[in-house]
Design a protein around this motif. Structure first.
Motif, PDB file in Angstrom:
ATOM      1  N   LEU A 210       0.829  -1.205   0.000  1.00 23.55           N
ATOM      2  CA  LEU A 210       0.000   0.000   0.000  1.00 23.55           C
ATOM      3  C   LEU A 210       0.870   1.265   0.000  1.00 23.55           C
ATOM      4  O   LEU A 210       0.524   2.263  -0.623  1.00 23.55           O
ATOM      5  N   LEU A 211       1.993   1.209   0.707  1.00 17.98           N
ATOM      6  CA  LEU A 211       2.888   2.373   0.711  1.00 17.98           C
ATOM      7  C   LEU A 211       3.441   2.639  -0.684  1.00 17.98           C
ATOM      8  O   LEU A 211       3.684   3.791  -1.054  1.00 17.98           O
ATOM      9  N   MET A 212       3.623   1.581  -1.463  1.00 17.11           N
ATOM     10  CA  MET A 212       4.046   1.788  -2.859  1.00 17.11           C
ATOM     11  C   MET A 212       2.895   2.426  -3.652  1.00 17.11           C
ATOM     12  O   MET A 212       3.113   3.355  -4.424  1.00 17.11           O
ATOM     13  N   CYS A 213       1.661   1.937  -3.431  1.00 13.41           N
ATOM     14  CA  CYS A 213       0.490   2.574  -4.054  1.00 13.41           C
ATOM     15  C   CYS A 213       0.434   4.053  -3.704  1.00 13.41           C
ATOM     16  O   CYS A 213      -0.053   4.879  -4.478  1.00 13.41           O
ATOM     17  N   SER A 214       0.895   4.381  -2.500  1.00 14.78           N
ATOM     18  CA  SER A 214       0.817   5.761  -2.027  1.00 14.78           C
ATOM     19  C   SER A 214       1.999   6.604  -2.478  1.00 14.78           C
ATOM     20  O   SER A 214       2.097   7.773  -2.111  1.00 14.78           O
ATOM     21  N   GLY A 215       2.920   6.009  -3.229  1.00 15.97           N
ATOM     22  CA  GLY A 215       3.981   6.808  -3.818  1.00 15.97           C
ATOM     23  C   GLY A 215       5.208   7.017  -2.954  1.00 15.97           C
ATOM     24  O   GLY A 215       5.987   7.932  -3.198  1.00 15.97           O
ATOM     25  N   TYR A 216       5.420   6.157  -1.929  1.00 11.83           N
ATOM     26  CA  TYR A 216       6.593   6.367  -1.076  1.00 11.83           C
ATOM     27  C   TYR A 216       7.882   5.861  -1.723  1.00 11.83           C
ATOM     28  O   TYR A 216       8.976   6.097  -1.228  1.00 11.83           O
ATOM     29  N   ASP A 217       7.727   5.103  -2.829  1.00  9.49           N
ATOM     30  CA  ASP A 217       8.841   4.818  -3.732  1.00  9.49           C
ATOM     31  C   ASP A 217       9.825   3.777  -3.183  1.00  9.49           C
ATOM     32  O   ASP A 217      10.079   2.771  -3.815  1.00  9.49           O
ATOM     33  N   ARG A 218      10.403   4.032  -2.052  1.00  6.67           N
ATOM     34  CA  ARG A 218      11.289   3.049  -1.427  1.00  6.67           C
ATOM     35  C   ARG A 218      11.045   3.055   0.068  1.00  6.67           C
ATOM     36  O   ARG A 218      11.239   4.070   0.737  1.00  6.67           O
ATOM     37  N   ASP A 243      12.787  -5.494   6.215  1.00  6.55           N
ATOM     38  CA  ASP A 243      11.740  -5.568   5.216  1.00  6.55           C
ATOM     39  C   ASP A 243      11.870  -4.377   4.273  1.00  6.55           C
ATOM     40  O   ASP A 243      12.077  -3.254   4.729  1.00  6.55           O
ATOM     41  N   MET A 244      11.767  -4.617   2.976  1.00 12.85           N
ATOM     42  CA  MET A 244      11.889  -3.475   2.058  1.00 12.85           C
ATOM     43  C   MET A 244      10.984  -3.653   0.837  1.00 12.85           C
ATOM     44  O   MET A 244      10.565  -4.760   0.511  1.00 12.85           O
ATOM     45  N   GLU A 245      10.675  -2.550   0.201  1.00 12.49           N
ATOM     46  CA  GLU A 245       9.848  -2.564  -1.008  1.00 12.49           C
ATOM     47  C   GLU A 245      10.257  -1.377  -1.872  1.00 12.49           C
ATOM     48  O   GLU A 245      10.580  -0.303  -1.343  1.00 12.49           O
ATOM     49  N   LEU A 246      10.272  -1.588  -3.202  1.00 16.70           N
ATOM     50  CA  LEU A 246      10.734  -0.553  -4.135  1.00 16.70           C
ATOM     51  C   LEU A 246       9.739  -0.408  -5.281  1.00 16.70           C
ATOM     52  O   LEU A 246       9.187  -1.407  -5.748  1.00 16.70           O
ATOM     53  N   SER A 247       9.546   0.802  -5.736  1.00 19.03           N
ATOM     54  CA  SER A 247       8.653   1.044  -6.870  1.00 19.03           C
ATOM     55  C   SER A 247       9.450   1.253  -8.156  1.00 19.03           C
ATOM     56  O   SER A 247      10.600   1.686  -8.117  1.00 19.03           O
ATOM     57  N   PHE A 248       8.776   0.999  -9.270  1.00 20.28           N
ATOM     58  CA  PHE A 248       9.349   1.215 -10.603  1.00 20.28           C
ATOM     59  C   PHE A 248      10.623   0.405 -10.801  1.00 20.28           C
ATOM     60  O   PHE A 248      11.631   0.915 -11.306  1.00 20.28           O
ATOM     61  N   VAL A 249      10.602  -0.836 -10.348  1.00 20.72           N
ATOM     62  CA  VAL A 249      11.785  -1.696 -10.455  1.00 20.72           C
ATOM     63  C   VAL A 249      11.386  -3.080 -10.953  1.00 20.72           C
ATOM     64  O   VAL A 249      10.211  -3.454 -10.931  1.00 20.72           O
ATOM     65  N   ASP A 250      12.384  -3.826 -11.392  1.00 22.46           N
ATOM     66  CA  ASP A 250      12.209  -5.232 -11.711  1.00 22.46           C
ATOM     67  C   ASP A 250      13.246  -6.039 -10.921  1.00 22.46           C
ATOM     68  O   ASP A 250      13.979  -5.476 -10.108  1.00 22.46           O
ATOM     69  N   VAL A 251      13.295  -7.360 -11.185  1.00 21.21           N
ATOM     70  CA  VAL A 251      14.147  -8.250 -10.391  1.00 21.21           C
ATOM     71  C   VAL A 251      15.577  -7.723 -10.236  1.00 21.21           C
ATOM     72  O   VAL A 251      16.115  -7.664  -9.120  1.00 21.21           O
ATOM     73  N   ASP A 252      16.174  -7.310 -11.347  1.00 23.32           N
ATOM     74  CA  ASP A 252      17.594  -6.920 -11.301  1.00 23.32           C
ATOM     75  C   ASP A 252      17.856  -5.743 -10.359  1.00 23.32           C
ATOM     76  O   ASP A 252      18.910  -5.672  -9.721  1.00 23.32           O
TER      77      ASP A 252
END
Lengths: 594, 594
Positions: A210-218, A243-252
């Protein structure tokens, strides 16, 4: 009686002093490790978290001081004012402070101590139950202190690195919503809403998406997670994830930032160089070569598929397995050909524990002869071909399993580790990382008679496999990845589904009705209607990672206040009974049935 | 339909670009803030957490691209490849990127969006209930994003500072032991031990003291804490503390390290200089001057004790209060002498809410006349003396409360704040810190008919007051300190008792039998037998501190996923019902009584 420290101020921790400080007047404080009286001179080893320092009480004009020092006992807390001097006796090379001693001028006893129930020393032989009951004493031991200091350092470096990489640390709720998917939640009854419950999070998965949906990006968080499971050796009811999450990324992208994080941690904490990039291996390759999705790549002894080589032989075990759609695979335990029959039998029993019906072997003797459990069912040529396929040489022990792939992998994967342990070739100073990728999206559960998510229901299928999702869901691979260290999964993650239609399809494949999916994850599905970035993430098990770095065998040795197998705390005696009045306030009562 | 970002890699966040990048080819990704079509040229404002960037779709050869861009709607997630150019239109001085725009060459729609239930904009006027239900959209608003980024920065700087100062970050259990002392615990039923419960921690108090016993010397943790209270405006069931504890220290050491921490945070986050040392005030002085143990020192309007001045007057309210052992005190609201009677009456009602029986006033008119509620009971001379004692001048409003000290302080302390609010003299850009020290150790509870610990039962009495503990416990002051910012207690702590005999005495004064004390705190009392260092600590309410730094009025605005007054989450609908089977596993059932 306790004296006050009024008027005194500690100038150094014990091991912060060295010969550089010779001649300085210092004030040190800590615990008495030991106390020797040698002909009227009293030597005290003073301990704090930095290490040990020798104090000397000596001098014709200091009779009273020496008398007081002579009465000190282990674990008394004292403050000493004195001068740093070069050691009058032999230099102690085992101590950082081994070249100096403090010549005491003043001694205050800040706190006395009864005799502790076990000695405060490195590598305690004391039973763990007793140590955990007196955890506040156990935690004084230098090895546990080093572990907790290492853990603190790992957390600090992680936060520093991720902050520099643009990650925001954002806290997610501990009092969350209970969801029946996955392991069992710990529940927290609500007083304001009697009969309703919060669930403690098994991970911040939904919130971080949800934080990614909200635009926090990383995003990152070093987060407490909870699972109400029957505890196995290395599990705790509460554990910690990086724990981490990133937006606009792929596996690499995820792999890149995490490789640099791991390299930094191992360099700064252990002075170990991690060569980048870390090797990658698909799940299929890991299973084929190591019989495990968390391969220990510190040693070889890889699996060899000999199905083709033995497919025409008359040995019913091999033949039957192949006819049932299974395979025959083997490992070559180099130099173990002389293993006594009894030990081989134990390996057979070990294999059976992992579901094997048996274990076929060929023991190649150094004199060129061959002992085998199944030679009589094979022609001479078939045996030679098989030995050749296994690269067998005189002195080797070849072990074979024949069954469905899942069983064969499990048996040989575990056997491989067991033999390596027996051969003592596992080096704790060696750190071998590997990424395992392209996991199956789903695995079939015989128990539940449905497909289950191998990682979790939010994992993105590989685009080229999406076409199989309706007719052959088991064939679909996922954009999931685990980071494996010396045969331990220390972290894992995936690219997430960010399209509502694929997410709904996923729930469908998992056997959720639309209503069930909405009841549990409605807020996520709703969020997906309003513009979601592609996103991916990863979580490490911090406890296990630090355990491996500290070369310990249990995560209890890298946690300050762990629980034991029945999820209780031996020190505080939690969990405990509460007043009926408290239950009443929650709208609950104990089952009368018992 | 969602397009893939395959082959694209974001090169910058939106507001990372500026005229320095002119001429560069970039790839940006984010949310469509708005979209204007001006005569066949499409302008898109693209938003991410860094800010807003203008994209231009224009060109004779780009008809298809422009058509696609024209269809974009708010909150679509897009990726754009294009060139950085100086703005063709007017420079937008409100934007960091106001001098440039991106001339788009490629557009991908990564995710579409329905029309959001409220606009994503600064200072939303949307009802909070709706915002919290769609928190994932609310969190896209720039003001909330700034707040959470500020919070992350505060946490990062705090950890960095404390690590450099030798503090170790050590995690303490969330599944702890429930203790009835203090506020109500959240309980977690144990499945393995049916009928037993864990308690979620109200603070890591006992564990951090045990860590000092164990020699960790300096501990900190940014820790989740839990209280099952009826929620007031500014409370949450879970909240976050910056928690710390130090060994071999006294009050001054704790204050020193925390002043440097605060100065660093306010400098690096807000560019505000905190002048050190921060002023200190005893609890007694704070009550006498401000009527509050958390004085807002941004303005004066201090309390004046006029008991002596009025002790001979005939006004029964004053006389009666003094005869009952109380006092008469007043505040001078400068320049408020012309306040209309109606407004004064409202202040009287306000005072009554805080326990006053009434509020006496003297309104000094600018023409020299005097309006007063009690002049008729006073002689001319007594009035003049009283006005003089209050430094009253024409145009001032003098307000008096007469009662027991506790009531007088509470009434005037709150009245002072209320009038300051009405006068609009509270400046949110001004940060006034003050340490309040020497709190009473105990406070009498009429409700429980016993003394309660004012901070907690582990707080050290001041040595010079220990002699009163048996005969006059209310007179004993504690080595406790609060750090107050603009009238808010943002943190507090104390030197701890480290002697078993004093700790046992403290439990005795609090009305615990020895058995009760051991049942609840036995492990602490046991730990105190084995050598305890003098130690002290402090904890900040992180939520409230960040709220003040962000100039917000509610801690909900500095938390990602807050709960509302009934402790529920409007987004996830936690707490929620669970299966009866789950309750059964816990040995519980719902009360049948209801």
């Amino acid at each position: 009686m306790a004296e006050s420290m009024k008027g005194l101020k500690r100038t150094h921790r014990c091991a912060e002093l060295s010969s550089v400080n010779t001649g300085e007047k210092v004030t040190v404080m800590g615990w008495v490790q030991k106390n020797r009286n040698k002909g009227g001179i009293v030597f005290v080893d003073l301990r704090d978290r930095s290490g040990i320092l020798q104090i000397v009480f000596e001098g014709e004009d200091k009779a009273e001081l020496i008398e007081k020092a002579a009465k000190l006992r282990s674990e008394f807390v004292i403050a000493v004012v004195g001068n740093v001097e070069a050691r009058s006796g032999a230099v102690n090379e085992n101590l950082a402070t081994g070249e100096i001693e403090i010549r005491a001028e003043e001694l205050r006893i800040l706190s006395e101590s009864e005799t502790p129930p076990f000695p405060i020393e490195e590598n305690s032989k004391t039973k763990e139950e007793l140590r955990l009951k007196y955890r506040y004493l156990d935690l004084r031991r230098p090895d546990l202190q080093r572990n907790l200091m290492m853990r603190s350092k790992v957390a600090t470096l992680t936060r520093q690195f991720l902050s520099e990489e643009g990650f925001l640390e954002i806290e997610t709720p501990v009092l969350g919503k209970s969801t029946p998917e996955g392991a069992r939640d710990y529940l927290v009854p609500s007083r304001i809403h009697p009969g309703s419950f919060y669930g403690l999070p098994q991970s911040p998965q939904l919130f971080k998406q949800l934080l990614m949906c909200s635009g926090y990006d990383r995003y990152f968080q070093i987060a407490k997670c909870f699972r109400d499971e029957d505890l196995r050796a290395d599990r705790q009811p509460e554990f910690t994830q990086i724990d981490m999450e990133l937006s606009f990324v792929d596996v690499d992208d995820v792999i890149d930032v995490n490789e640099r994080l791991l390299a930094k941690l191992f360099k700064e904490v252990l002075d170990v160089e991690v060569t980048l990039p870390i090797p990658r291996m698909t799940w299929q390759e890991a299973m084929d070569r190591y019989g495990s999705d968390k391969p220990d790549t510190r040693f070889g002894m890889e699996l060899t598929d000999v199905t083709d080589t033995v497919k025409d032989c008359e040995f019913v075990v091999f033949k039957g397995a192949i006819e049932n759609g299974g395979t025959v695979r083997g490992i070559n335990a180099k130099g173990q050909g002389g293993m006594p029959r009894k030990k081989i039998d134990k390996l057979v029993d070990f294999a059976k524990d992992f579901g094997a019906k048996g274990l076929a072997y060929i023991a190649l003797q150094t004199d060129g002869t061959v002992k085998s459990s199944f030679a009589k069912f094979m022609t001479e040529g078939q045996m030679q071909n098989l030995i050749q396929a296994m690269a067998g040489e005189p002195g080797d022990l070849l072990l074979f399993a024949a069954d469905k792939n899942k069983v064969v992998w499990d048996v040989l994967g575990n056997l491989r580790l067991e033999i390596a342990k027996q051969m003592e070739i596992l080096n704790k100073d060696e750190y071998k990382f590997v990424w395992v990728t392209e996991f199956p999206l789903l695995e079939w559960s015989d128990e539940q008679n449905r497909f289950m998510a191998m990682h979790h229901p939010f994992t993105m299928p590989m685009e080229e496999d999406l076409k199989y999702i309706d007719d052959d869901p088991g064939r679909v691979r996922a954009k999931a990845y685990d980071i494996v260290l010396n045969g331990n999964e220390i972290g894992g993650g995936s690219v997430r589904i960010f399209q509502n239609d694929i997410q709904e399809k996923m729930f469908e494949v998992l056997g959720f009705t639309k209503e069930q999916a909405y009841e549990q994850f409605g807020f996520l599905l709703d969020a997906f209607k309003y513009g979601v970035p592609p996103h991916a993430g990863l979580a490490y098990g911090l406890d296990r990672m630090v355990m491996l770095m500290a070369k310990e065998d249990s995560i209890r040795d890298v946690m300050a206040f762990p629980k034991v197998k029945d999820a209780s705390c031996l020190m505080t005696e939690a969990p405990s009974e509460v007043d009926d009045k408290q239950l009443e306030e929650l709208g609950l009562e104990k089952c009368s049935a018992e």
